[in-house]
Write a protein that holds these residues in place. Structure first.
Motif, short mmCIF file in Angstrom:
data_model
loop_
_atom_site.label_atom_id
_atom_site.label_comp_id
_atom_site.label_asym_id
_atom_site.label_seq_id
_atom_site.Cartn_x
_atom_site.Cartn_y
_atom_site.Cartn_z
N LEU A 1 2.88 -24.21 -5.56
CA LEU A 1 1.44 -24.07 -5.35
C LEU A 1 0.91 -22.79 -5.97
O LEU A 1 -0.13 -22.79 -6.63
CB LEU A 1 1.13 -24.10 -3.85
N GLY A 2 1.63 -21.69 -5.75
CA GLY A 2 1.18 -20.40 -6.25
C GLY A 2 1.12 -20.33 -7.76
O GLY A 2 0.20 -19.73 -8.33
N SER B 1 5.68 -24.57 -11.87
CA SER B 1 5.27 -25.36 -10.71
C SER B 1 5.92 -26.73 -10.72
O SER B 1 6.46 -27.19 -9.71
CB SER B 1 3.74 -25.49 -10.69
N PHE C 1 3.91 -18.18 -2.31
CA PHE C 1 2.65 -18.25 -3.05
C PHE C 1 2.37 -16.90 -3.72
O PHE C 1 2.00 -16.84 -4.90
CB PHE C 1 1.50 -18.62 -2.10
N TYR D 1 -5.21 -17.82 -13.51
CA TYR D 1 -5.69 -16.49 -13.11
C TYR D 1 -5.19 -15.43 -14.09
O TYR D 1 -5.95 -14.54 -14.49
CB TYR D 1 -5.20 -16.18 -11.69
N TRP E 1 -13.62 -25.31 -15.49
CA TRP E 1 -12.84 -26.45 -15.03
C TRP E 1 -12.57 -27.43 -16.17
O TRP E 1 -11.50 -28.04 -16.23
CB TRP E 1 -13.57 -27.16 -13.89
N TYR F 1 -2.00 -21.69 -9.27
CA TYR F 1 -3.14 -20.78 -9.14
C TYR F 1 -3.03 -19.61 -10.11
O TYR F 1 -4.00 -19.26 -10.81
CB TYR F 1 -3.24 -20.27 -7.70
N TYR F 2 -1.86 -19.01 -10.17
CA TYR F 2 -1.74 -17.76 -10.93
C TYR F 2 -1.64 -17.97 -12.43
O TYR F 2 -1.85 -17.03 -13.19
CB TYR F 2 -0.54 -16.96 -10.41
#
Length: 395
Positions: free
Chosen positions: A56-57, A346, A106, A64, A195, A60-61
């Motif tokens: 999951l993390g 991931s 995460f 980012y 997005w 996101y990263y």
């Protein structure tokens, strides 16, 4: 920074993952007893769910780090990791501890993803594989030491102070990184987040046959290896009754993986990532077949010396695969290194967790399931890598 300091910092940053897993291994039974876990399979989740949180993390990263820079991704991730560590330290039941482990994972995804992208910012091709191999060498030394450290903490302190150790190490690494590591993704090269661009880039990566072939191969091989890691205490202390010698046997096999990473750094510039990866998968398959035959003849429990003599070269092959398959998957991604590292990490983690949980549930009185897992996963990985490499040469 000089190259040795850079390698050391990147290695210790990425090794926070291994430390968070392997230092816990000697304490799993104690944690299960203290938090009223009814069966050992539940305490195995302390290891396997960590990789779920990382999956999951990393999603996101990845974006980012491409939009905000590598430094912010590393430092914010370390802060979240500290928060998860505090949750684990204060937990009074297994569910809260598992939640804290997911938060930890995460957070550690920040340095995990950003350091890979940071390396990709500065190195490419075989040179990247060479740097990754030396980083993996240090990275694998941590599993050799971590169970011993965890055992030492248990000798003198409560198991909760393993998390206190995580706090101290994370603060030290964060300070070192903040003071010494400059940003490698300048503002003019950063991607403006949207997005639609994220969906477009993700689609490109997820439909890139070469990238996905190497990624899935890495995930299933790691799943078989994760099954061994999460059940290692059961194997050595419950099945083989090694007692306090468990960290020593674990360290011996971890040394095999670390030595392979060092050897890969010496060999990859001459022979290439793909050739070494294929040879390693053949070696892993042959070793696991021999182990499976021994398990069939000994009701799943071959003599310990035979088990170690087979697992040592098998994990040497796994060590060859770790750095090379990741570098092969990252190779076509260029400026999408952050998102690419996120999706690759991931997806490989998401694949490894169910593989590990499935294999691990059959490890109770013998190691047959471990042998069968490596047989199946190494064969499937070889097929995937062969197909991906054919796609690579045809492009």
């Amino acid at each position: 920074m000089s190259l040795p300091e850079f390698i050391a910092l990147m290695a210790f940053m990425t090794s926070l993952v291994a430390l968070s897993i392997d230092a816990m291994l000697p304490a799993l039974d104690l944690i299960g007893q203290a938090l009223n876990s009814p069966e050992p399979q539940q305490t195995h989740l302390i290891v396997s769910l960590f990789f779920f949180g990382m999956a999951l993390g990393q999603l996101y990263y990845g974006p980012y780090s491409d939009t905000k820079g590598r430094r912010r991704a590393v430092l914010s991730g370390l802060f979240i990791y500290l928060l998860g560590t505090v949750i684990c330290l204060m937990s009074q039941d297994l569910n809260w501890l598992l939640f804290g482990r997911v938060v930890q994972a995460f957070g550690v995804s920040g340095p995990r993803v950003a350091t890979l992208a940071l390396i990709r910012d500065q190195y490419q091709g075989e040179a990247m594989a060479r740097v990754m191999s030396f980083i993996m060498m240090v990275f694998i030394l941590v599993p050799m030491i971590a169970p011993v450290v965890g055992q030492a903490v248990l000798e003198f302190f409560h198991w909760r102070h393993i998390f206190t150790l995580f706090l101290l190490i994370t603060v030290t690494l964060g300070f070192w990184f903040f003071v010494r590591q400059p940003e490698t993704l300048p503002p003019e090269r950063r991607r403006i987040f949207s997005w639609s661009d994220l969906a477009k880039s993700s689609k490109y990566i997820l439909t890139h046959f070469e990238v996905m072939g190497f990624t899935v191969a890495m995930g299933i091989i790691f799943g078989a290896f994760l099954a061994y890691i999460s059940t290692s205490q059961t194997i050595f202390q419950s099945i083989y009754q090694t007692g306090d010698l468990f960290p020593a046997y674990f360290a011996l096999l971890a040394f095999s993986v670390g030595f392979a990473s060092f050897a890969n750094g010496m060999l990859v510039m001459r022979h290439g990532m793909l050739k070494l990866s294929k040879l390693a998968m053949v070696g892993l398959f042959v070793g696991s077949i021999i182990l499976l035959v021994l398990c069939v003849n000994t009701a799943g429990k071959p003599p310990l010396w035979q088990l170690l003599c087979l697992l040592f070269p098998m994990y040497f092959c796994v060590g060859i695969l770790f750095g090379n398959l990741n570098s092969l998957a990252m190779q076509p991604l260029g400026d999408m290194a952050g998102l690419g590292a996120a999706i690759i990490g991931s997806l490989s983690s998401l694949l490894s967790v169910p593989v590990a949980i499935f294999i691990g549930q059959f490890v109770e009185t013998g190691v047959t399931a471990i042998a069968m897992g490596f047989v199946g996963m190494s064969l499937l990985a070889y097929i995937l890598v062969t197909l991906a490499s054919k796609q690579r040469t045809s492009m």
